[in-house]
Design a protein around this motif. Structure first.
Motif, PDB file in Angstrom:
ATOM      1  N   LEU A 240       0.826  -1.203   0.000  1.00 24.63           N
ATOM      2  CA  LEU A 240       0.000   0.000   0.000  1.00 24.63           C
ATOM      3  C   LEU A 240       0.864   1.258   0.000  1.00 24.63           C
ATOM      4  CD1 LEU A 240      -2.763  -1.085   2.542  1.00 24.63           C
ATOM      5  CD2 LEU A 240      -3.050  -0.747   0.090  1.00 24.63           C
ATOM      6  N   GLU A 241       1.977   1.218   0.734  1.00 23.80           N
ATOM      7  CA  GLU A 241       2.882   2.365   0.749  1.00 23.80           C
ATOM      8  C   GLU A 241       3.419   2.655  -0.653  1.00 23.80           C
ATOM      9  OE1 GLU A 241       5.720   1.162   3.612  1.00 23.80           O
ATOM     10  OE2 GLU A 241       4.651   2.030   5.323  1.00 23.80           O
ATOM     11  N   LEU A 242       3.743   1.596  -1.381  1.00 25.12           N
ATOM     12  CA  LEU A 242       4.262   1.803  -2.725  1.00 25.12           C
ATOM     13  C   LEU A 242       3.194   2.375  -3.656  1.00 25.12           C
ATOM     14  CD1 LEU A 242       6.411  -1.415  -3.094  1.00 25.12           C
ATOM     15  CD2 LEU A 242       7.221   0.919  -2.822  1.00 25.12           C
ATOM     16  N   LEU A 243       1.939   2.012  -3.427  1.00 23.61           N
ATOM     17  CA  LEU A 243       0.870   2.603  -4.219  1.00 23.61           C
ATOM     18  C   LEU A 243       0.726   4.094  -3.918  1.00 23.61           C
ATOM     19  CD1 LEU A 243      -1.856  -0.176  -4.075  1.00 23.61           C
ATOM     20  CD2 LEU A 243      -0.540   0.544  -6.066  1.00 23.61           C
ATOM     21  N   VAL A 244       0.900   4.477  -2.655  1.00 22.65           N
ATOM     22  CA  VAL A 244       0.853   5.903  -2.328  1.00 22.65           C
ATOM     23  C   VAL A 244       2.029   6.625  -2.980  1.00 22.65           C
ATOM     24  CG1 VAL A 244       0.782   7.596  -0.469  1.00 22.65           C
ATOM     25  CG2 VAL A 244      -0.301   5.391  -0.153  1.00 22.65           C
ATOM     26  N   VAL A 245       3.185   5.959  -3.006  1.00 22.20           N
ATOM     27  CA  VAL A 245       4.328   6.538  -3.710  1.00 22.20           C
ATOM     28  C   VAL A 245       3.984   6.744  -5.187  1.00 22.20           C
ATOM     29  CG1 VAL A 245       6.683   6.078  -4.483  1.00 22.20           C
ATOM     30  CG2 VAL A 245       6.058   5.657  -2.117  1.00 22.20           C
ATOM     31  N   ARG A 246       3.253   5.800  -5.761  1.00 17.51           N
ATOM     32  CA  ARG A 246       2.858   5.956  -7.164  1.00 17.51           C
ATOM     33  C   ARG A 246       1.937   7.170  -7.333  1.00 17.51           C
ATOM     34  NH1 ARG A 246       2.846   7.099 -11.399  1.00 17.51           N
ATOM     35  NH2 ARG A 246       2.647   5.936 -13.320  1.00 17.51           N
ATOM     36  N   ALA A 247       1.076   7.408  -6.341  1.00 19.56           N
ATOM     37  CA  ALA A 247       0.249   8.610  -6.385  1.00 19.56           C
ATOM     38  C   ALA A 247       1.113   9.863  -6.286  1.00 19.56           C
ATOM     39  CB  ALA A 247      -0.782   8.583  -5.261  1.00 19.56           C
ATOM     40  N   GLU A 248       2.176   9.815  -5.477  1.00 22.15           N
ATOM     41  CA  GLU A 248       3.090  10.953  -5.381  1.00 22.15           C
ATOM     42  C   GLU A 248       3.806  11.196  -6.706  1.00 22.15           C
ATOM     43  OE1 GLU A 248       5.631  10.144  -2.050  1.00 22.15           O
ATOM     44  OE2 GLU A 248       4.300  11.213  -0.686  1.00 22.15           O
ATOM     45  N   VAL A 249       4.130  10.115  -7.400  1.00 26.01           N
ATOM     46  CA  VAL A 249       4.770  10.265  -8.708  1.00 26.01           C
ATOM     47  C   VAL A 249       3.830  10.999  -9.665  1.00 26.01           C
ATOM     48  CG1 VAL A 249       5.636   9.004 -10.713  1.00 26.01           C
ATOM     49  CG2 VAL A 249       6.257   8.265  -8.419  1.00 26.01           C
ATOM     50  N   ALA A 250       2.534  10.688  -9.569  1.00 24.48           N
ATOM     51  CA  ALA A 250       1.569  11.389 -10.427  1.00 24.48           C
ATOM     52  C   ALA A 250       1.504  12.866 -10.070  1.00 24.48           C
ATOM     53  CB  ALA A 250       0.190  10.747 -10.281  1.00 24.48           C
ATOM     54  N   LEU A 251       1.668  13.201  -8.810  1.00 26.74           N
ATOM     55  CA  LEU A 251       1.725  14.602  -8.429  1.00 26.74           C
ATOM     56  C   LEU A 251       2.983  15.267  -8.966  1.00 26.74           C
ATOM     57  CD1 LEU A 251       0.509  14.491  -4.720  1.00 26.74           C
ATOM     58  CD2 LEU A 251      -0.632  15.609  -6.607  1.00 26.74           C
ATOM     59  N   ALA A 252       4.078  14.508  -8.985  1.00 32.31           N
ATOM     60  CA  ALA A 252       5.338  15.075  -9.453  1.00 32.31           C
ATOM     61  C   ALA A 252       5.353  15.254 -10.969  1.00 32.31           C
ATOM     62  CB  ALA A 252       6.501  14.176  -9.031  1.00 32.31           C
ATOM     63  N   ALA A 253       4.808  14.289 -11.686  1.00 30.44           N
ATOM     64  CA  ALA A 253       4.843  14.343 -13.157  1.00 30.44           C
ATOM     65  C   ALA A 253       3.483  13.936 -13.700  1.00 30.44           C
ATOM     66  CB  ALA A 253       5.941  13.420 -13.688  1.00 30.44           C
ATOM     67  N   PRO A 254       2.488  14.812 -13.633  1.00 32.88           N
ATOM     68  CA  PRO A 254       1.134  14.429 -14.065  1.00 32.88           C
ATOM     69  C   PRO A 254       1.039  14.100 -15.545  1.00 32.88           C
ATOM     70  CG  PRO A 254       1.268  16.800 -13.649  1.00 32.88           C
ATOM     71  CD  PRO A 254       2.547  16.207 -13.153  1.00 32.88           C
ATOM     72  N   ASP A 255       1.837  14.774 -16.384  1.00 32.05           N
ATOM     73  CA  ASP A 255       1.741  14.525 -17.817  1.00 32.05           C
ATOM     74  C   ASP A 255       2.424  13.237 -18.227  1.00 32.05           C
ATOM     75  OD1 ASP A 255       4.157  15.525 -17.082  1.00 32.05           O
ATOM     76  OD2 ASP A 255       4.423  16.831 -18.819  1.00 32.05           O
ATOM     77  N   ALA A 256       3.169  12.606 -17.310  1.00 32.22           N
ATOM     78  CA  ALA A 256       3.827  11.339 -17.619  1.00 32.22           C
ATOM     79  C   ALA A 256       3.163  10.170 -16.902  1.00 32.22           C
ATOM     80  CB  ALA A 256       5.309  11.408 -17.230  1.00 32.22           C
ATOM     81  N   SER A 257       2.024  10.402 -16.260  1.00 30.15           N
ATOM     82  CA  SER A 257       1.326   9.364 -15.505  1.00 30.15           C
ATOM     83  C   SER A 257       0.099   8.888 -16.278  1.00 30.15           C
ATOM     84  CB  SER A 257       0.904   9.901 -14.134  1.00 30.15           C
ATOM     85  OG  SER A 257       2.029  10.326 -13.391  1.00 30.15           O
ATOM     86  N   GLU A 258      -0.362   7.702 -15.913  1.00 29.57           N
ATOM     87  CA  GLU A 258      -1.515   7.092 -16.571  1.00 29.57           C
ATOM     88  C   GLU A 258      -2.713   7.146 -15.628  1.00 29.57           C
ATOM     89  OE1 GLU A 258      -2.094   6.007 -19.514  1.00 29.57           O
ATOM     90  OE2 GLU A 258      -0.092   6.382 -20.309  1.00 29.57           O
ATOM     91  N   PRO A 259      -3.676   8.030 -15.863  1.00 27.27           N
ATOM     92  CA  PRO A 259      -4.844   8.109 -14.976  1.00 27.27           C
ATOM     93  C   PRO A 259      -5.625   6.796 -14.917  1.00 27.27           C
ATOM     94  CG  PRO A 259      -4.724  10.028 -16.429  1.00 27.27           C
ATOM     95  CD  PRO A 259      -3.714   9.063 -16.914  1.00 27.27           C
ATOM     96  N   ARG A 260      -5.739   6.093 -16.038  1.00 29.50           N
ATOM     97  CA  ARG A 260      -6.507   4.851 -16.037  1.00 29.50           C
ATOM     98  C   ARG A 260      -5.857   3.795 -15.156  1.00 29.50           C
ATOM     99  NH1 ARG A 260      -7.245   3.781 -22.351  1.00 29.50           N
ATOM    100  NH2 ARG A 260      -5.074   4.517 -22.258  1.00 29.50           N
ATOM    101  N   TRP A 261      -4.520   3.760 -15.165  1.00 31.60           N
ATOM    102  CA  TRP A 261      -3.822   2.801 -14.308  1.00 31.60           C
ATOM    103  C   TRP A 261      -4.108   3.104 -12.847  1.00 31.60           C
ATOM    104  CZ3 TRP A 261      -0.381   2.575 -10.358  1.00 31.60           C
ATOM    105  CH2 TRP A 261       0.310   1.374 -10.158  1.00 31.60           C
ATOM    106  N   LEU A 262      -4.038   4.381 -12.463  1.00 27.19           N
ATOM    107  CA  LEU A 262      -4.272   4.761 -11.073  1.00 27.19           C
ATOM    108  C   LEU A 262      -5.695   4.418 -10.643  1.00 27.19           C
ATOM    109  CD1 LEU A 262      -2.511   8.239 -11.255  1.00 27.19           C
ATOM    110  CD2 LEU A 262      -1.676   6.249  -9.998  1.00 27.19           C
ATOM    111  N   ARG A 263      -6.659   4.729 -11.481  1.00 28.07           N
ATOM    112  CA  ARG A 263      -8.051   4.468 -11.104  1.00 28.07           C
ATOM    113  C   ARG A 263      -8.369   2.983 -11.110  1.00 28.07           C
ATOM    114  NH1 ARG A 263     -10.154   9.675 -14.584  1.00 28.07           N
ATOM    115  NH2 ARG A 263     -10.021  11.190 -12.872  1.00 28.07           N
TER     116      ARG A 263
END
Length: 740
Positions: A240-263
Motif C-alpha cells: 500500500l505504501e508503494l501505491l501511495v508513492v505511485r500517487a506521489e509520482v503522479a503529483l510530481a509528473a502528471p503529464d507522464a502518468s496514466e490516470p486509467r492505471w491509477l483508477r
C-alpha cells in the motif's frame, strides 16, 4: 493610462456570507458505515430495555451507543484504542454531570459546570485529534444529563448502563475488522490513487488543475497518515505504501502518468482484491524508495498538555467556556427551563477562525429551526408508544449520519428532532414547550456564542471581523509579478495566503504569518472538530511539490522522500538544469567563461532542491529543519546556550532563533531560564522530551540523507566531501571567518 480601481469588498461581505455556506457537496465515501454503526449500537440496548419495560433508561444507554460514531477513518489497531478512550471519556463526563445534578438544582451552577465541561471536552478532543463528531456529542450528552432528575444512589446504575452500551458500540465499531482487516487503509490509499488520477487527467496545466492537485495532495496526506497509524509494517502495508508513492509520482509528473492505471488500482483496492505488489508497479524499483522505514518521529503527546501555561489551545478553551456560559445564562434569563441546547449550540460553533465559526453558526441555526418543524410533524407518531419513539430515534440517527457529510445543516435537521426525542425518555415534556425552548436556545446560543468568538479572539488565527480605519479601503500594491501576469491585488480572505516568498512574489505579512502559525497548531491538535493528523510528506498542500520538475524530456521524481533524476526510459540522467542554462548562455554569448557558474550554480541548485524537499522524518515529527538544527546544537554541546550562541551554532539570524525557540518552548522541547548573573541573558536547555526526540530522529534523519546520496559511489562521495570542505574553508576565511 490607469485602469479603474477595483472596489474592495467590505469585511462583512467577504467574511460572513449567508447562502454560500449552505451549499451541499459530495457525501463521504463511507457515510453508511457511520449510519449503520450508530443504528445497530443503539438498537441493541434499546430493544432490550423496551422488552424489560424500562424505556426511561434509554437516555443513558444512548450516551454509550453514540460512541459508535467515532474513529471510522482509522485503522483498526488505532480504532480499538480510540474507541476505548471515547467510551471512558463518555462515562466520566456523564458521571460528573449526574453527580452534579443529584447534588444541586441551582440552574446557574449546572450551566457553569456544563460550560466548563464543554471547554475541557473540546480542548481534549482537539488535542487528541478525535473527530468528527469530536466534542459535540460529549457536550450534548453531558449538558442534557445536568437537567435529568437524579438521586445520588442512582448514579452507579446509570453509569453501568452507559458503560455496557459503550462496550456494545466498541464491538460494533470493531466488527468489520473480522471481514476486512485492512479496510480503512485500503480506502485511504484508493482515495489517494483516485485523486492523483484526477490530477493526472489535467496534465498539470488544463482547466481545474489547481483544485485537482489540492484534492490529490490532501488525499495522499490522509493515506500516509492512515498507513502510519496501522501498526506493524506487514507485506500488505508495504504494498500500500508503494501505491501511495505511485500517487506521489503522479503529483510530481502528471503529464507522464496514466490516470486509467491509477483508477484501476483504486477500484481493485475497493473491491477487496489483492494489493498490487512492488514488482507490479512499473517504473518504481523498490530499492530506490527511501524514507518509508523511518519512524514517525515524535512520541504521542498527552492531550492534557493542551492545558499547560502558554498553550495555543487555551484561548480556544476560554472562548468555549465564555460562549457556553453566556448562552446558558441568557437562556435562563429568558425563562428557558432546560437551557442545555443553548450550551450545545454555542459549543458546536467554534472552529479554527471567525469565518469558519460564522459558517457553522449559519448552518446550525438553519438546521435547528428546520429540525424543530420536522419534530412537530413526527411528534404525534413518536408519542404513540415507546416502540414508536425508539423507531423515530433510529430513523433520525441514520438520517443525520447520511446527510451531515453532505452539509452540516442537513445533518442538523435530523439531529435536532432526535435530540428532542432522546430527552423524552428521561423527562417527558409538552411538544409546544420543547419546540419553544429549542428555538430560543438555538437563537440565544448562536448569538451569544458568536459574540464570544468575537470577544475572545484567537490572535494566532489572524482573522478579525473589523479592521482598523486606516486600513479600510486601502488597495494593496500590485507586485511586479502581478503586473506581469495581469493579476489584481490579493485581498485578505480571498484564497489561501502565500505559502512562502518566491521570486517577485508577495512579501510575508503579519496576518498571513499568524494564519500559518494556527494552521501548524491545528495540524498538531485537530482544532475545530476535525481530526488533524501528524505531518506527512504532503502536509502543506499550498507548497510546490518538492523535488519535481520537467526539463528536456526528463523528470525529477520524489519517491518517499528520495529525489532521483531519471530520463524518460528510466536510465540515469547525464544532464541537469545548470548544464541547460550554460548551453543557453553559450548560444547568446559564445565567449563568456561559464566555468564558475557550473560549480556555484550547481551548489545553489542542490541547496535549493534540498531545502524545497525538506525532510520526511522531521516533517512527520512536526519539525522544520531549522528547529531540528536548534535541538541538535543543544544536544551535541551538552550544556545551556544563549540565543546568540544558538544563532552562531546554526548559522541563523537572531530573530529567527527567537521565533523558533518560542515554538519549541510551547511544545515542551526546550526550557528557558534567566542567567543568575545577568537577568538580561536567557539560557536555553533541552528538556527530557527534546532529548528523547533528537535521539529518536537523528538515526532516521541520517538514514534519510543516506538515501538522498545513494546514487553516488563511496569514492565519489568522499571526493565531493573533501572538495566542498576546501571550498567552505576558503569562503569562511574570506567572507568573515567561521561562525562558531
Amino acid at each position: 493610462m490607469r485602469s479603474t480601481p477595483t472596489p474592495v469588498r467590505s469585511a462583512s461581505t467577504r467574511r460572513f456570507p449567508l447562502l454560500s455556506v449552505l451549499r451541499p457537496h459530495r457525501p463521504s465515501e463511507i457515510w453508511f458505515k457511520h449510519a449503520w454503526s450508530v443504528v445497530i449500537a443503539t438498537a441493541i440496548p434499546d430493544v432490550v430495555l423496551l422488552t424489560l419495560g424500562r424505556t426511561d433508561l434509554i437516555a443513558y444507554t444512548m450516551a454509550g451507543s453514540f460512541c459508535a460514531l467515532y474513529a471510522h477513518d482509522r485503522p483498526y489497531a488505532t480504532r480499538a484504542r480510540t474507541l476505548a478512550w471515547v467510551v471512558v471519556g463518555m462515562v466520566a463526563s456523564l458521571g460528573i454531570c449526574l453527580v452534579t445534578a443529584s447534588l444541586t438544582r441551582q440552574a446557574m451552577i449546572l450551566v457553569t459546570v456544563g460550560a466548563l465541561l464543554a471547554a475541557v471536552q473540546k480542548t481534549l478532543c482537539d488535542a487528541a485529534r478525535i473527530g468528527p463528531p469530536a466534542h459535540v456529542i460529549y457536550v450534548f450528552i453531558s449538558s442534557a444529563a445536568l437537567f435529568f432528575p437524579q438521586r445520588l444512589d442512582q448514579v452507579p446504575g446509570h453509569l453501568a448502563l452507559t458503560a455496557v452500551a459503550g462496550l456494545i458500540a466498541w464491538c460494533v465499531g470493531m466488527a468489520p475488522a473480522l471481514v476486512r482487516p485492512h479496510g480503512p487503509e485500503r480506502r485511504a490509499v484508493a482515495a489517494a490513487l483516485d485523486a492523483a488520477g484526477g490530477y493526472a487527467t489535467t496534465r498539470g496545466t488544463r482547466a481545474g488543475h489547481e483544485a485537482a492537485r489540492g484534492a490529490a495532495v490532501a488525499a495522499v496526506h490522509r493515506a500516509w497518515e492512515s498507513l502510519a497509524a496501522c501498526g506493524t509494517r506487514n507485506p500488505e502495508r508495504r504494498a500500500l505504501e508503494l501505491l501511495v508513492v505511485r500517487a506521489e509520482v503522479a503529483l510530481a509528473a502528471p503529464d507522464a502518468s496514466e490516470p486509467r492505471w491509477l483508477r484501476a488500482r483504486a477500484r481493485q483496492l475497493r473491491r477487496g482484491g489483492p494489493v498490487p505488489r512492488p514488482a507490479e508497479i512499473a517504473g518504481i524499483p523498490a530499492p530506490h524508495i527511501h524514507g518509508l522505514d523511518a519512524g514517525t518521529g515524535a512520541a504521542r503527546r498527552s492531550p492534557w498538555r493542551a492545558f499547560a501555561p502558554g498553550s495555543p489551545a487555551l484561548p480556544l478553551a476560554l472562548r468555549t467556556f465564555v460562549g457556553c456560559a453566556l448562552a446558558g445564562g441568557g437562556a435562563l434569563a429568558l425563562g428557558v427551563d432546560r437551557p442545555y441546547w443553548a450550551l450545545v449550540t454555542a459549543a458546536a460553533l467554534y472552529q479554527a477562525n471567525t469565518s469558519l465559526t460564522w459558517s457553522r453558526t449559519v448552518q446550525r441555526v438553519v438546521g435547528n429551526l428546520a429540525g424543530v418543524l420536522i419534530f412537530a410533524a413526527v411528534a404525534p407518531l413518536a408519542h404513540l408508544g415507546p416502540a414508536g419513539l425508539i423507531g423515530c430515534c433510529l430513523v433520525f440517527a441514520f438520517g443525520a449520519e447520511a446527510l451531515i457529510s453532505r452539509a452540516y445543516w442537513l445533518g442538523t435537521i435530523c439531529v435536532t428532532p432526535m435530540a428532542l426525542l432522546v430527552t423524552e425518555f428521561a423527562r417527558p415534556a409538552p411538544v409546544t414547550e420543547l419546540m419553544t425552548g429549542r428555538i430560543m436556545d438555538t437563537l440565544i446560543g448562536a448569538v451569544l456564542g458568536f459574540a464570544a468568538a468575537l470577544a475572545v479572539a484567537d490572535r494566532r488565527a489572524g482573522v478579525r471581523t473589523a479592521r482598523p480605519d486606516r486600513l479600510r479601503g486601502r488597495r494593496r500594491r500590485r507586485t511586479p509579478r502581478a503586473r506581469r501576469t495581469g493579476a489584481g491585488p490579493r485581498r485578505s480572505g480571498e484564497g489561501p495566503p502565500p505559502a512562502h516568498r518566491g521570486p517577485g512574489g508577495p512579501a510575508r505579512r503579519g496576518p498571513h504569518r499568524r494564519r500559518r502559525m494556527v494552521a501548524a497548531y491545528l495540524a498538531r491538535t485537530g482544532a475545530g472538530g476535525r481530526r488533524r493528523p501528524r505531518r506527512t510528506p504532503y502536509a502543506r498542500p499550498d507548497r510546490a511539490t518538492a523535488g519535481t520538475a520537467r526539463l528536456a524530456g526528463r523528470r525529477t521524481v520524489r519517491l518517499g522522500g528520495c529525489t532521483g533524476m531519471t530520463a524518460g526510459n528510466g536510465s540515469a540522467a547525464t544532464d541537469d538544469t545548470v548544464a541547460a542554462v550554460v548551453r543557453q548562455w553559450h548560444e547568446v554569448l559564445p565567449d563568456l567563461d561559464t566555468a564558475p557558474m557550473e560549480i556555484i550554480g550547481r551548489i545553489n541548485r542542490c541547496a535549493a532542491l534540498l531545502q524545497q524537499a525538506e525532510d520526511a522524518p522531521l516533517r512527520r515529527a512536526g519539525l522544520t529543519r531549522a528547529e531540528f538544527d536548534l535541538l541538535n546544537a543543544l544536544r551535541r554541546t551538552g550544556h545551556e546556550l544563549t540565543p546568540g550562541e544558538l544563532a552562531r551554532e546554526t548559522f541563523a539570524s537572531g530573530a529567527g532563533v527567537t521565533k523558533r525557540l518560542k515554538l519549541l518552548t510551547e511544545r515542551g522541547l526546550v526550557g528557558r531560564r534567566g542567567d543568575s548573573r545577568d537577568r538580561r541573558v536567557a539560557l536555553v536547555t533541552l528538556t527530557d522530551d527534546g532529548r528523547d526526540l533528537v535521539d529518536a530522529l537523528l538515526p532516521a534523519q541520517l538514514s534519510y540523507e543516506e538515501g538522498v546520496l545513494a546514487g553516488l559511489d563511496p569514492a565519489g562521495r568522499e571526493e565531493l566531501g573533501k572538495r566542498l570542505g576546501e571550498l567552505l574553508t576558503r569562503l569562511e576565511g574570506s567572507l568573515g571567518g567561521p561562525r562558531l
